[in-house]
Enzyme design. Structure first.
Site, mmCIF file in Angstrom:
data_model
loop_
_atom_site.group_PDB
_atom_site.id
_atom_site.type_symbol
_atom_site.label_atom_id
_atom_site.label_comp_id
_atom_site.label_asym_id
_atom_site.label_seq_id
_atom_site.Cartn_x
_atom_site.Cartn_y
_atom_site.Cartn_z
ATOM 1 N N CYS A 41 130.335 81.780 29.741
ATOM 2 C CA CYS A 41 131.684 81.629 29.185
ATOM 3 C C CYS A 41 131.927 80.159 28.791
ATOM 4 O O CYS A 41 131.118 79.595 28.056
ATOM 5 C CB CYS A 41 132.701 82.154 30.195
ATOM 6 S SG CYS A 41 134.352 82.337 29.536
ATOM 7 N N ASP A 48 133.236 92.701 24.332
ATOM 8 C CA ASP A 48 133.828 91.548 25.021
ATOM 9 C C ASP A 48 135.171 91.216 24.377
ATOM 10 O O ASP A 48 135.224 90.815 23.217
ATOM 11 C CB ASP A 48 132.863 90.355 24.904
ATOM 12 C CG ASP A 48 133.211 89.225 25.830
ATOM 13 O OD1 ASP A 48 134.394 89.101 26.171
ATOM 14 O OD2 ASP A 48 132.308 88.458 26.216
ATOM 15 N N HIS A 107 133.117 91.512 28.969
ATOM 16 C CA HIS A 107 132.853 90.122 29.349
ATOM 17 C C HIS A 107 132.380 90.009 30.805
ATOM 18 O O HIS A 107 131.417 89.305 31.095
ATOM 19 C CB HIS A 107 134.143 89.322 29.163
ATOM 20 C CG HIS A 107 133.978 87.850 29.299
ATOM 21 N ND1 HIS A 107 133.417 87.071 28.323
ATOM 22 C CD2 HIS A 107 134.290 87.012 30.316
ATOM 23 C CE1 HIS A 107 133.404 85.803 28.714
ATOM 24 N NE2 HIS A 107 133.925 85.741 29.927
#
Lengths: 354, 149
Positions: free
Chosen positions: A146, A299, A328
């Protein structure tokens, strides 16, 4: 007093009985999820809120190149080591990798000044050096998840003569045009200075609500899914673990937040190659080490539109993009991750870690 | 004396946590919840589209700013009442959280110092790696014969 009686004594009666019927006999709520982040480790470096953890090896021999995991600034790192059997870290350790992980910690009022420059130019290099001191190997592979992926890309682009051997990014956002919702919400009308004046750092609950707003009915659907699967103890426990993690965000340090809003979301400077840290331009095309970007198909936090350009931007000859079903969080901590993502990751790394 | 007869009794069935029939009649509520789960993505997409609108985002942003200001003022106002009632306020809890954070960071620093001290002792030859609890594994692992991705 047997377990059931203990459970009944300490918990609201209907809940204790319901859990007992499901075969989950625990005497308090905290134990329902089991211990989170349980893979054995020791902290080998600490600086302010930063902690560098080293996971104890669980194999007879190791791959030569150690692995350093760079986590997100706004999420707790234990999503990568949720519980035994649901842990990417545990998988890597068992596969024979020497694993280190950077935990950024929770910034407090005195950490308002922290900027991305501090993370990329000071803290990541310090951790890389500490990994070298600890294991004695000259090079290191970095896995960034991320925002941690974004930081890793910046580090790699600014330290091309450094000890980086391989770069792995997982759901790393690089193109803010693909983050339509966040870009609109934090557009010209959004006064980040008012927010920072009010709170110092960006409060964790605000970070959490912004992420939830990206999928407004996600929480409701999750609750319904949980109710429909109450007869599956493993599902219930996994869901509780993820729920606990989702509610455990980290405040965003003011300096770094200011840069993310102005340079990344509004300016989209990484894609335009105009972002500068410490007076040096961040140009991903300078990255020449083997590179892989692992992405999730559904995601909603880092949509494909925001992450697909990374593989094109990076200048490596050995580069690849792997898209996996899921979301995600599911990318790193679901049953799908266990079957698809972790094996893909360890196979890719293994071939480049000798 | 009883004759030895083969034991024809059926073995005991394992006890199940849930003694439910194999076939479950679909519950109306379960079907309704399933419908919500399946529809959620579409609903979320529709609301997200609305929220992506510049004017809507601006309006919501203003509302959120105002709500935050109100929240802050209300928290400050309540603080004196809570203190009078001998109850902790949100600010007190935040202060406690920061203090615990400092303690946690301090402990991590001590642990890291100890680990470094242990390494230094081994490097200086004052103790063996085994005595100091340091495991040095060979770094000779090779990927299995499976074709790399």
């Amino acid at each position: 007093m047997n377990d059931v009686t203990v459970a009944e004594a300490r918990m609201p009666n209907p809940l204790a009985q319901a859990l007992w019927r499901l075969g989950i006999e625990r005497d308090d709520f905290a134990k329902l999820t089991g211990e989170l982040g349980a893979t054995p480790k020791e902290t080998i470096y600490a600086h302010g809120t930063l902690k560098l953890h080293h996971y104890r090896p669980q194999s007879d021999e190791l791959y030569r190149v150690p692995v350093l995991i760079v986590t997100s600034l706004v999420n707790q790192p234990y999503i990568l080591d949720l519980s035994p059997g649901q842990s990417m870290v545990e998988h890597l350790v068992r596969q024979g990798f020497d694993v280190y992980l950077i935990e950024w910690g929770r910034p407090r009022a005195e950490h308002q000044h922290l900027t991305l420059d501090d993370y990329v130019l000071d803290r990541i290099p310090a951790c890389v050096a500490r990994v070298h001191d600890d294991c004695g190997e000259p090079d290191v592979s970095i896995i960034g998840y991320c925002i941690g992926g974004l930081l890793s890309v910046m580090y790699a682009a600014l330290h091309t003569d450094g000890p980086l051997r391989n770069l792995v990014c997982m759901a790393a956002p690089v193109n803010s045009d693909g983050l339509e919702s966040l870009k609109t919400w934090m557009g010209g009308h959004f006064d980040e200075e008012l927010l920072l004046e009010l709170y110092g750092n960006v409060p964790a609950d605000l970070v959490q609500n912004a992420l939830r707003m990206l999928r407004p009915f996600g929480k409701l659907a999750g609750a319904m899914n949980l109710l429909n699967n109450l007869d599956k103890p493993e599902f219930v426990q996994s869901n509780l673990r993820l729920g606990k993690w989702e509610a455990d965000n980290i405040p965003f340090a003011a300096g770094a937040f200011r840069q993310m809003v102005n340079d990344f979301l509004r300016g989209n400077k990484l894609v335009q190659r105009t972002w500068a840290l410490g007076g040096k331009r961040v140009d991903p095309s300078r990255i020449r080490v083997p590179f892989v970007h692992l992405l999730a198909e559904d995601d909603h936090i880092t949509p494909y539109a925001s992450s697909r350009d990374l593989v094109k931007l990076v200048g490596s000859k050995d580069k690849q993009e792997i898209i996996i079903k899921g979301g995600h969080v599911g990318l790193v901590a679901s049953r799908g991750a266990e079957k698809r993502m972790w094996p893909a990751l360890s196979a890719w790394l293994a071939a480049r870690s000798t | 004396m009883k004759a030895n007869r083969p034991n024809t009794a059926k073995p005991a069935q394992p006890v199940q946590a849930l003694s439910e029939p194999d076939f479950k009649f679909p519950s109306f509520f379960a079907m309704w919840r399933d419908w919500i789960v399946k529809s959620e993505q579409q609903w979320s997409e529709n609301v997200s589209k609305l929220l992506k609108d510049e004017r809507a985002a601006s309006l919501i942003g203003k509302q959120v700013d105002e709500a935050r200001m109100m929240h802050k003022m209300y928290a400050e106002m309540m603080q004196s009442y809570l203190a009078a009632a001998n109850l902790p306020s949100r600010l007190d809890l935040e202060w406690l959280d920061e203090r615990m954070g400092r303690v946690e960071d301090g402990l991590a620093a001590v642990q890291a110092e100890l680990v470094q001290l242990r390494s230094a002792v081994v490097k200086a030859g004052a103790a063996s790696a085994t005595d100091a609890g340091i495991v040095r594994l060979p770094r000779t692992r090779r990927p299995s014969a499976a074709k790399p991705s």
